[in-house]
Scaffold this active site. Structure first.
Site, PDB file in Angstrom:
ATOM      1  N   CYS A   1       0.806  -1.228   0.000  1.00 53.32           N
ATOM      2  CA  CYS A   1       0.000   0.000   0.000  1.00 53.32           C
ATOM      3  C   CYS A   1       0.840   1.280   0.000  1.00 53.32           C
ATOM      4  CB  CYS A   1      -0.955   0.014   1.180  1.00 53.32           C
ATOM      5  SG  CYS A   1      -0.263  -0.618   2.712  1.00 53.32           S
TER       6      CYS A   1
ATOM      7  N   HIS B   1      -2.592   6.036   4.756  1.00 48.16           N
ATOM      8  CA  HIS B   1      -1.169   6.264   4.994  1.00 48.16           C
ATOM      9  C   HIS B   1      -0.811   7.661   4.472  1.00 48.16           C
ATOM     10  CE1 HIS B   1      -0.883   2.173   6.104  1.00 48.16           C
ATOM     11  NE2 HIS B   1      -0.379   1.643   5.001  1.00 48.16           N
TER      12      HIS B   1
END
Ligand code: 11C
Length: 343
Positions: free
Chosen positions: A128, A248
């Site tokens: 990711c 994130h």
């Protein structure tokens, strides 16, 4: 035309997002099969208002399946992806099991969609934190050349799965109630030591490798070069876990071959696929994890020139780690397989 689709790891944090994304995109599904480990078999999930019972994955589960989306850990992918391929399925694997395998394309569609067509049954979905970074940097690489990336991450606990989300909730409640916080999972399940994530920052994501970098950091380094087809880019990464549930964030420093103005970079990113520019410091506009959660795009802001290095630039890149970082990127790959007749 419709397709028989299996989701392996359907009850996990990413698996659930895969189902939501397939539904939202109205993916052309004929038969849907939800698979998991023995532990989660028997649970029910809904898709398009229909209830499905999750079945334990076995090699035979993949009989008749056209596309299998895997997100149940590397061990499960190693065991079952070849079985699925043997039975004629194309696997989109969201684990690290096959990412660096020379026979397996590692794909972020905005960067290297054409690699999908070379698949031999398995296509890997990158980590990711890598996905959001390369999606934002590829337009810069294509136009100005990319020499160096130095990235520090601020990663959400959902990257470590549903149990880590629970650990953050419980620790937060315990701390606010004046009770001791129990740390049993993070930074890494099964490691000797665990530290609280609530009200903390942990500079370890995944296990340490021999060179002092963590596996998460090495994933960002190695995957970036493979996806961008460029072994010459210098990449360094420091990956940090924060008490954030979703998305994130990354502070990224790049050195380009060229020396465009910040305005030129903003104009380029504002018109790039999958990227949303949120960069008006004068109005305090920049991306944040909370605002990015639930959205498919990669958000970029805080773009500025380094004060000493003429070809150096700093920026802040944020994206929902469960969507573009996992489920949405996997479904994009599946959509590309179908659209381009690459199954
Ligand atoms: C994290 N990036 O945030 C990890 C999760 O290799 O697919 C993704 C692990 C992987 O903890």
């Amino acid at each position: 035309q419709t397709y028989n689709v299996a989701v392996v790891g359907a009850t996990g944090a990413v698996g659930r997002k895969m189902l939501e994304t397939l539904e939202k995109r109205q993916f052309p599904i004929n038969e849907l099969k939800l698979l998991s480990s023995k532990r989660s078999a028997g649970k029910t999930l809904t898709y398009n208002n229909q209830t499905y019972t999750v079945e334990e994955a076995t090699p035979e589960s993949f009989e008749g399946i056209d596309i299998a989306l895997f997100s149940a850990g590397g061990g499960v992918s190693k065991k079952f992806a070849p079985e699925a391929v043997k039975r004629g399925a194309v696997v989109v694997d969201n684990t690290s099991a096959y990412r660096m395998d020379g026979n397996v394309p590692l794909v972020v569609p905005e960067v290297n969609e054409a690699d999908i067509k070379d698949h031999k049954g398995i296509i890997a979905n990158p980590n990711c934190s890598t996905i959001q970074m390369v999606a934002a940097l590829q337009p810069l690489k294509a136009k100005y050349g990319l020499k160096r990336i130095i990235v520090s991450t601020y990663q959400a606990v959902s990257g470590s799965g549903a149990e880590a989300i629970e650990e953050l909730k419980t620790q937060t409640e315990d701390f606010l109630n004046g009770d001791d916080m129990k740390a049993e999972l993070l930074p890494v399940k099964g490691e000797d030591k665990h530290y609280p994530i609530a009200f903390n920052a942990l500079p370890q994501i995944d296990v340490f490798t021999d060179n002092g970098y963590t596996f998460e950091e090495m994933k960002m380094i190695n995957e970036t070069k493979k996806i961008m087809h460029d072994e010459t880019i210098n990449v360094a990464a420091t990956c940090v876990r924060l008490p954030v549930f979703t998305s994130h964030a990354e502070s990224v420093y790049v050195e380009l071959d060229d020396t465009p103005s910040v305005e030129e970079i903003k104009t380029l990113l504002a018109s790039s696929d999958g990227v949303t520019l949120q960069d008006k410091p004068e109005e305090q506009i920049y991306p944040t994890p909370l605002a990015a959660a639930g959205l498919p795009d990669v958000f970029v802001g805080r773009i500025r020139k380094d004060l000493n290095q003429e070809n150096g630039y700093h920026m802040w890149i944020v994206s929902d780690n469960l969507l573009k970082g996992a489920a949405w990127n996997s479904v994009q790959i599946a959509e590309s397989l179908v659209k381009n007749h690459w199954l």
